[in-house]
Design a protein around this motif. Structure first.
Motif, PDB file in Angstrom:
ATOM      1  N   TYR A   1      -1.830   2.158   3.093  1.00  6.05           N
ATOM      2  CA  TYR A   1      -0.619   2.282   3.916  1.00  6.05           C
ATOM      3  C   TYR A   1      -0.783   3.346   4.989  1.00  6.05           C
ATOM      4  CZ  TYR A   1       1.709  -0.495   0.362  1.00  6.05           C
ATOM      5  OH  TYR A   1       2.057  -1.515  -0.486  1.00  6.05           O
ATOM      6  N   GLY A   2      -0.034   3.192   6.064  1.00 10.18           N
ATOM      7  CA  GLY A   2      -0.029   4.167   7.148  1.00 10.18           C
ATOM      8  C   GLY A   2       1.143   3.891   8.072  1.00 10.18           C
ATOM      9  N   GLY A   3       1.279   4.713   9.085  1.00 12.17           N
ATOM     10  CA  GLY A   3       2.372   4.513  10.030  1.00 12.17           C
ATOM     11  C   GLY A   3       2.184   5.346  11.272  1.00 12.17           C
TER      12      GLY A   3
ATOM     13  N   CYS B   1       0.410  -1.878   6.368  1.00  9.20           N
ATOM     14  CA  CYS B   1      -0.020  -2.152   5.003  1.00  9.20           C
ATOM     15  C   CYS B   1      -1.210  -3.096   5.066  1.00  9.20           C
ATOM     16  CB  CYS B   1       1.109  -2.784   4.197  1.00  9.20           C
ATOM     17  SG  CYS B   1       0.606  -3.231   2.515  1.00  9.20           S
ATOM     18  N   ALA B   2      -2.350  -2.656   4.538  1.00  9.05           N
ATOM     19  CA  ALA B   2      -3.536  -3.512   4.486  1.00  9.05           C
ATOM     20  C   ALA B   2      -3.377  -4.465   3.300  1.00  9.05           C
ATOM     21  CB  ALA B   2      -4.792  -2.667   4.321  1.00  9.05           C
ATOM     22  N   GLU B   3      -3.557  -5.759   3.571  1.00  5.39           N
ATOM     23  CA  GLU B   3      -3.393  -6.775   2.526  1.00  5.39           C
ATOM     24  C   GLU B   3      -4.619  -7.677   2.473  1.00  5.39           C
ATOM     25  OE1 GLU B   3       0.099  -8.867   3.721  1.00  5.39           O
ATOM     26  OE2 GLU B   3       1.447  -7.345   2.904  1.00  5.39           O
ATOM     27  N   ASP B   4      -4.846  -8.269   1.297  1.00  2.90           N
ATOM     28  CA  ASP B   4      -5.891  -9.266   1.195  1.00  2.90           C
ATOM     29  C   ASP B   4      -5.359 -10.593   1.723  1.00  2.90           C
ATOM     30  OD1 ASP B   4      -4.251 -10.322  -0.789  1.00  2.90           O
ATOM     31  OD2 ASP B   4      -5.608  -9.864  -2.442  1.00  2.90           O
ATOM     32  N   GLY B   5      -6.124 -11.637   1.629  1.00  5.20           N
ATOM     33  CA  GLY B   5      -5.732 -12.931   2.164  1.00  5.20           C
ATOM     34  C   GLY B   5      -4.553 -13.575   1.469  1.00  5.20           C
ATOM     35  N   LYS B   6      -4.146 -13.035   0.305  1.00  3.03           N
ATOM     36  CA  LYS B   6      -3.029 -13.607  -0.451  1.00  3.03           C
ATOM     37  C   LYS B   6      -1.773 -12.748  -0.399  1.00  3.03           C
ATOM     38  CE  LYS B   6      -6.108 -16.058  -3.506  1.00  3.03           C
ATOM     39  NZ  LYS B   6      -6.529 -16.313  -4.874  1.00  3.03           N
ATOM     40  N   GLY B   7      -1.772 -11.717   0.464  1.00  2.00           N
ATOM     41  CA  GLY B   7      -0.593 -10.870   0.617  1.00  2.00           C
ATOM     42  C   GLY B   7      -0.503  -9.710  -0.355  1.00  2.00           C
ATOM     43  N   ASN B   8      -1.555  -9.477  -1.130  1.00  2.00           N
ATOM     44  CA  ASN B   8      -1.568  -8.345  -2.055  1.00  2.00           C
ATOM     45  C   ASN B   8      -2.038  -7.093  -1.331  1.00  2.00           C
ATOM     46  OD1 ASN B   8      -0.925 -10.018  -4.345  1.00  2.00           O
ATOM     47  ND2 ASN B   8      -3.031 -10.752  -4.228  1.00  2.00           N
ATOM     48  N   PRO B   9      -1.349  -5.950  -1.539  1.00  2.00           N
ATOM     49  CA  PRO B   9      -1.784  -4.720  -0.869  1.00  2.00           C
ATOM     50  C   PRO B   9      -3.137  -4.248  -1.378  1.00  2.00           C
ATOM     51  CG  PRO B   9       0.058  -4.281  -2.343  1.00  2.00           C
ATOM     52  CD  PRO B   9      -0.162  -5.750  -2.355  1.00  2.00           C
ATOM     53  N   LEU B  10      -3.949  -3.705  -0.461  1.00  2.00           N
ATOM     54  CA  LEU B  10      -5.251  -3.135  -0.813  1.00  2.00           C
ATOM     55  C   LEU B  10      -5.045  -1.656  -1.127  1.00  2.00           C
ATOM     56  CD1 LEU B  10      -7.382  -4.865   1.979  1.00  2.00           C
ATOM     57  CD2 LEU B  10      -7.188  -5.518  -0.427  1.00  2.00           C
TER      58      LEU B  10
END
Length: 94
Positions: A56-58, A18-27
């Motif tokens: 997202y990915g896996g 899961c790609a997130e910004d610096g505050k933990g929010n998903p991109l």
């Protein structure tokens, strides 16, 4: 867990990205390429190049022997590595 309990043939681990910004929010609109490599007692199943879909990915990693293995995920956001120890157990034979 950092230990993979393997049976007679191999063990498998699923990773979710899961790609997130610096505050933990998903991109949620991110579709960046990601490179996955495995060394030691681990092997990436399938292609080691994936693209995130909506952030997202896996992928799957499987054991190819006993001992320590390292999985590295690299993208434009940086790199993250994981070390997993593959331990094989003997079953009671039927």
């Amino acid at each position: 867990s950092d230990t993979l309990q393997c049976l007679r043939s191999y063990g498998r681990v699923a990773f979710t990205l899961c790609a997130e910004d610096g505050k933990g929010n998903p991109l949620s609109y991110e579709f960046m390429p990601v490179t996955v490599t495995a060394t030691g007692a681990l092997q990436v199943e399938g292609n080691g190049h994936i693209c995130l879909k909506g952030g997202y990915g896996g992928f799957f990693v499987r054991s190819i022997g006993a001992g320590a293995g390292r999985v590295t995920v690299t993208s434009e956001l940086g790199a993250q590595s994981f070390t997993i120890d593959c331990v094989y157990t003997d079953w009671e034979r039927f």
